[in-house]
Design a protein around this motif. Structure first.
Motif, PDB file in Angstrom:
ATOM      1  N   VAL A 119      10.213   6.466  -1.982  1.00 18.39           N
ATOM      2  CA  VAL A 119      10.127   6.880  -3.110  1.00 18.39           C
ATOM      3  C   VAL A 119       9.008   6.828  -4.021  1.00 18.39           C
ATOM      4  CG1 VAL A 119      11.161   6.246  -5.591  1.00 18.39           C
ATOM      5  CG2 VAL A 119      12.681   6.035  -3.583  1.00 18.39           C
ATOM      6  N   LYS A 120       8.088   6.081  -3.527  1.00 19.09           N
ATOM      7  CA  LYS A 120       6.530   6.099  -3.997  1.00 19.09           C
ATOM      8  C   LYS A 120       5.965   7.212  -3.310  1.00 19.09           C
ATOM      9  CE  LYS A 120       2.601   4.731  -5.746  1.00 19.09           C
ATOM     10  NZ  LYS A 120       1.703   5.524  -5.209  1.00 19.09           N
ATOM     11  N   THR A 121       6.080   7.599  -2.311  1.00 20.29           N
ATOM     12  CA  THR A 121       5.705   9.020  -1.533  1.00 20.29           C
ATOM     13  C   THR A 121       5.944  10.150  -2.378  1.00 20.29           C
ATOM     14  OG1 THR A 121       5.407   8.013   0.318  1.00 20.29           O
ATOM     15  CG2 THR A 121       5.691  10.514   0.312  1.00 20.29           C
ATOM     16  N   ILE A 157       3.674   0.888  -4.983  1.00 19.72           N
ATOM     17  CA  ILE A 157       3.010   0.272  -6.548  1.00 19.72           C
ATOM     18  C   ILE A 157       2.111   1.113  -7.162  1.00 19.72           C
ATOM     19  CG2 ILE A 157       1.422  -1.466  -7.627  1.00 19.72           C
ATOM     20  CD1 ILE A 157       1.988  -3.225  -5.079  1.00 19.72           C
ATOM     21  N   SER A 158       2.824   1.799  -8.127  1.00 17.43           N
ATOM     22  CA  SER A 158       1.931   2.953  -8.835  1.00 17.43           C
ATOM     23  C   SER A 158       1.461   2.325 -10.221  1.00 17.43           C
ATOM     24  CB  SER A 158       2.937   3.958  -9.126  1.00 17.43           C
ATOM     25  OG  SER A 158       2.180   4.880  -9.816  1.00 17.43           O
ATOM     26  N   GLY A 159       0.147   2.821 -10.514  1.00 22.13           N
ATOM     27  CA  GLY A 159      -0.356   2.689 -11.917  1.00 22.13           C
ATOM     28  C   GLY A 159      -2.068   2.516 -11.746  1.00 22.13           C
ATOM     29  N   GLY A 160      -2.419   2.649 -10.488  1.00 22.58           N
ATOM     30  CA  GLY A 160      -3.799   2.390 -10.421  1.00 22.58           C
ATOM     31  C   GLY A 160      -4.305   1.019 -10.585  1.00 22.58           C
ATOM     32  N   GLN A 192      -7.951  14.021  -1.162  1.00 23.85           N
ATOM     33  CA  GLN A 192      -6.278  13.712  -0.964  1.00 23.85           C
ATOM     34  C   GLN A 192      -6.214  12.811   0.239  1.00 23.85           C
ATOM     35  OE1 GLN A 192      -3.738  16.687   0.275  1.00 23.85           O
ATOM     36  NE2 GLN A 192      -5.401  18.262   0.692  1.00 23.85           N
ATOM     37  N   LYS A 193      -5.561  11.678   0.061  1.00 28.10           N
ATOM     38  CA  LYS A 193      -5.184  10.678   0.801  1.00 28.10           C
ATOM     39  C   LYS A 193      -3.860  10.765   1.773  1.00 28.10           C
ATOM     40  CE  LYS A 193      -6.339   6.794  -1.779  1.00 28.10           C
ATOM     41  NZ  LYS A 193      -6.814   7.400  -2.655  1.00 28.10           N
ATOM     42  N   GLY A 194      -2.878  11.677   1.741  1.00 25.67           N
ATOM     43  CA  GLY A 194      -1.882  11.926   2.602  1.00 25.67           C
ATOM     44  C   GLY A 194      -0.571  11.705   1.738  1.00 25.67           C
ATOM     45  N   HIS A 223       7.161  10.069  -5.421  1.00 27.14           N
ATOM     46  CA  HIS A 223       6.508   9.939  -6.968  1.00 27.14           C
ATOM     47  C   HIS A 223       5.091  10.540  -6.647  1.00 27.14           C
ATOM     48  CE1 HIS A 223       3.235   8.084  -9.148  1.00 27.14           C
ATOM     49  NE2 HIS A 223       4.183   7.713 -10.300  1.00 27.14           N
ATOM     50  N   ASN A 224       4.321  10.210  -5.770  1.00 30.52           N
ATOM     51  CA  ASN A 224       3.016  11.151  -5.357  1.00 30.52           C
ATOM     52  C   ASN A 224       3.042  12.438  -5.556  1.00 30.52           C
ATOM     53  OD1 ASN A 224       2.225   8.263  -5.489  1.00 30.52           O
ATOM     54  ND2 ASN A 224       0.698   8.488  -4.111  1.00 30.52           N
ATOM     55  N   GLY A 225       4.284  13.090  -4.754  1.00 26.83           N
ATOM     56  CA  GLY A 225       4.236  14.261  -4.635  1.00 26.83           C
ATOM     57  C   GLY A 225       4.189  15.221  -6.032  1.00 26.83           C
ATOM     58  N   ILE A 226       5.099  14.362  -6.913  1.00 25.00           N
ATOM     59  CA  ILE A 226       5.352  14.923  -8.037  1.00 25.00           C
ATOM     60  C   ILE A 226       3.953  14.931  -8.805  1.00 25.00           C
ATOM     61  CG2 ILE A 226       6.487  14.488 -10.355  1.00 25.00           C
ATOM     62  CD1 ILE A 226       8.864  13.383  -8.700  1.00 25.00           C
ATOM     63  N   GLU A 227       3.247  13.615  -8.681  1.00 27.79           N
ATOM     64  CA  GLU A 227       1.940  13.570  -9.315  1.00 27.79           C
ATOM     65  C   GLU A 227       1.082  14.651  -8.812  1.00 27.79           C
ATOM     66  OE1 GLU A 227       0.235   9.521  -8.618  1.00 27.79           O
ATOM     67  OE2 GLU A 227      -1.589  10.471  -7.682  1.00 27.79           O
ATOM     68  N   TYR A 228       1.109  14.951  -7.664  1.00 29.55           N
ATOM     69  CA  TYR A 228       0.303  16.215  -7.074  1.00 29.55           C
ATOM     70  C   TYR A 228       0.682  17.384  -7.938  1.00 29.55           C
ATOM     71  CZ  TYR A 228      -2.162  14.281  -3.004  1.00 29.55           C
ATOM     72  OH  TYR A 228      -2.985  13.646  -2.011  1.00 29.55           O
ATOM     73  N   ALA A 229       1.882  17.752  -7.993  1.00 26.28           N
ATOM     74  CA  ALA A 229       2.412  18.870  -8.607  1.00 26.28           C
ATOM     75  C   ALA A 229       1.886  19.022 -10.040  1.00 26.28           C
ATOM     76  CB  ALA A 229       4.027  19.069  -8.461  1.00 26.28           C
ATOM     77  N   ALA A 251      -3.327  23.798  -2.429  1.00 25.27           N
ATOM     78  CA  ALA A 251      -4.407  24.117  -3.366  1.00 25.27           C
ATOM     79  C   ALA A 251      -5.669  23.192  -3.184  1.00 25.27           C
ATOM     80  CB  ALA A 251      -4.022  24.200  -4.886  1.00 25.27           C
ATOM     81  N   ARG A 252      -5.265  21.752  -2.908  1.00 29.39           N
ATOM     82  CA  ARG A 252      -6.315  20.844  -2.899  1.00 29.39           C
ATOM     83  C   ARG A 252      -7.046  21.284  -1.339  1.00 29.39           C
ATOM     84  NH1 ARG A 252      -4.980  14.600  -4.558  1.00 29.39           N
ATOM     85  NH2 ARG A 252      -3.767  15.096  -6.541  1.00 29.39           N
ATOM     86  N   SER A 253      -6.250  21.392  -0.361  1.00 34.56           N
ATOM     87  CA  SER A 253      -7.038  21.827   0.675  1.00 34.56           C
ATOM     88  C   SER A 253      -7.906  22.949   0.755  1.00 34.56           C
ATOM     89  CB  SER A 253      -6.084  22.208   1.788  1.00 34.56           C
ATOM     90  OG  SER A 253      -5.076  21.349   2.117  1.00 34.56           O
ATOM     91  N   GLY A 290       0.954  -1.151  -0.047  1.00 40.96           N
ATOM     92  CA  GLY A 290       0.073  -0.079  -0.013  1.00 40.96           C
ATOM     93  C   GLY A 290       0.829   1.057  -0.103  1.00 40.96           C
ATOM     94  N   ASN A 291       0.378   2.369   0.108  1.00 45.53           N
ATOM     95  CA  ASN A 291       0.999   3.830   0.137  1.00 45.53           C
ATOM     96  C   ASN A 291       0.983   3.716   1.551  1.00 45.53           C
ATOM     97  OD1 ASN A 291       1.060   4.534  -2.530  1.00 45.53           O
ATOM     98  ND2 ASN A 291      -0.862   5.397  -2.584  1.00 45.53           N
ATOM     99  N   ALA A 292       2.255   3.775   2.225  1.00 44.91           N
ATOM    100  CA  ALA A 292       2.714   3.800   3.672  1.00 44.91           C
ATOM    101  C   ALA A 292       3.549   4.996   3.696  1.00 44.91           C
ATOM    102  CB  ALA A 292       3.275   2.444   4.024  1.00 44.91           C
TER     103      ALA A 292
END
Ligand code: 6PG
Length: 466
Positions: free
Chosen positions: A183-185, A129-132, A261-263, A187-193, A288-290, A103-105
């Motif tokens: 690294v996954k976290t 794990i990324s890719g939905g 947003q989940k965190g 990745h998600n930060g870049i995804e948010y940006a 911006a999401r908040s 999971g996203n931990a």
């Protein structure tokens, strides 16, 4: 019944997709779920693949069905529920067995869990794990943190289900304990940006250039066919061109403008700041999401403060340039956080490898990541993406576009928090001498903190202390 090479616990969207992916790759998979009544429908959906999927309705039977050394992958939310499941599972395992959290931990939790399980000679792997759902089913990008021994054991399974880029599997062992989840976290930060930048460009085209969503979608589609190609660019093109069957309106026009947003974006920003770094574009995206979720306050403020926005005279070429510059800068900030974490936790993170496994399968996959892998591979290697020959040249060409877009947006009253953060960071880094001389003087004035003086050794104080 043949023994399963791996057990997947948790048959939600991601867990069931991954189990089917593994079965399709010829792997025998034991499956279990807290709600045992999910097992029947899952097996029915599996069709021909059911022959390699082995459902169990107790934890004991699930563990007994695994080949030794055992591998159990949890695909459940990584909070208290995971700790409870690990506590229930660990006594049923033997030394040398591996538990995976897919999971996203929060990587701090991963480090804690790995240390606790190591005392029982159990391996703990934090697997980003990324890719939905589609990625999990047909080929995700996977970022593994754990022992060498776990990696050697898991490698054949993971490489057989990972996404591929140019025949190379998008999975790698990135370091011990929390390295994969960290690294996954990021990745998600870049995804948010990335998502925020695209939302801002959509806003400028929609509110400043009076373009309907479908037309904006066409612009994104053109971008997706060139050097700006990325999964998220394609997704944006498609959703902007979609029509709501109920109302006949563009789908985006019937969606409430309040983002969830989940965190993971927040964790990226928090960890960056904690390590003395700043991922200002990720912070902007999280903020911006908040703010987006404060719909009622924004509606009141529109009345109280006035919601007027001016029309914009911008070309789609300038907007494309802004997107390209922002994409480079967002990734550059992400890799800087990874560098800080590698130093702090003594992780052997290889940026070229990370860029390589992000080229396919994951949410931020883009044409640009291949160039990033090459930049980090260059001799001598360059850790700062903005200083690499290729990206320094891209920025030199595209920063004027980003500047033009931000200036026009700000002058016209359009909020562009991520684009402005990108530009402010680029402008800060472009100056060999900045303005922190004044900060140091102020700190010395009220706190006697002292400052370093140009051309002299030691700490110094200003004349206000003489
Ligand atoms: C991925 C995604 C996936 C998901 C995140 C972000 O890599 O497959 O990042 O993990 O989209 O959960 O979710 P939020 O936007 O809800 O924080």
């Amino acid at each position: 019944m043949s023994e399963a090479a791996i057990g997947i616990y948790g048959l939600g969207t991601m867990g069931s997709a991954l189990a089917l992916n593994m079965a399709e790759a010829g792997i025998e998979v034991a499956v279990a779920n807290r709600e045992t009544d999910w097992l029947g429908p899952f097996m029915a959906r599996a069709g021909d693949l059911a022959a390699r999927l082995h459902p169990h309705d107790t934890l004991g039977a699930f563990v007994a069905g695994l080949a030794c050394p055992r591998v159990v992958m949890f695909m459940i939310p990584s909070g208290a529920a995971l700790d409870e499941m690990i506590a229930a599972l660990a006594p049923l395992l033997d030394a040398g067995d591996t538990i995976i959290d897919g999971g996203n931990a929060d990587f701090h939790d991963t480090r804690r869990r790995a240390a606790a399980l190591a005392e029982r000679d159990l391996h703990f792997v934090g697997l980003g794990i990324s890719g939905g759902e589609a990625g999990a089913r047909h080929g995700p990008s996977m970022m593994l943190g754990g022992s060498d021994r776990s990696w050697q054991h898991l490698r054949p399974i993971l490489t057989s289900v990972a996404a591929e880029y140019d025949g190379q599997p998008c999975v790698a062992h990135l370091g011990p304990d929390g390295a994969g989840h960290f690294v996954k976290t990021v990745h998600n930060g870049i995804e948010y940006a990335e998502m925020q930048v695209m939302a801002e460009l959509y806003g400028l085209m929609c509110h400043g250039m009076a373009m309907p969503p479908g037309r904006i979608g066409e612009v994104f589609a053109v971008w997706d066919a060139g050097p700006l190609q990325s999964y998220l660019t394609g997704v944006t093109a498609e959703v902007l061109q979609a029509t709501d069957p109920e109302s006949g309106h563009p789908v985006v026009d019937v969606i409430l403008d309040a983002a969830g947003q989940k965190g993971t974006g927040r964790w990226t920003a928090i960890e960056a700041l904690r390590m003395g770094q700043s991922a200002s574009m990720v912070e902007a995206a999280v903020g911006a999401r908040s703010w987006s979720a404060e719909k009622a306050t924004r509606q009141r403020a529109e009345t109280v403060l006035g919601g007027r926005r001016l029309a914009l005279d911008l070309s789609t070429e300038a907007l494309a340039g802004a997107l390209e510059a922002a994409r480079v800068l967002g990734h550059a900030q992400g890799f800087r956080i990874l560098a800080a974490a590698a130093r702090e936790f003594d992780w052997p993170l290889e940026f070229a490898t990370i860029a390589r496994i992000w080229r396919a399968g994951c949410i931020i996959r883009s044409a640009m990541l291949d160039d990033m892998a090459a930049a980090f591979d260059a001799v001598p290697p360059e850790d700062e993406l903005i200083l690499s020959e290729h990206f320094a040249a891209r920025l030199a060409e595209r920063l004027p576009d980003l500047r033009q877009v931000v200036v026009a947006a700000v002058a016209g009253g359009h909020a562009v928090p991520a684009l402005s953060a990108a530009l402010a960071w680029a402008d800060t880094m472009r100056q060999g001498r900045g303005t922190a001389d004044l900060i140091q003087a102020q700190r010395d004035y009220f706190g006697r903190h002292g400052f370093a003086r140009l051309g002299q050794e030691g700490r110094h104080h200003g004349p206000w202390w003489s």
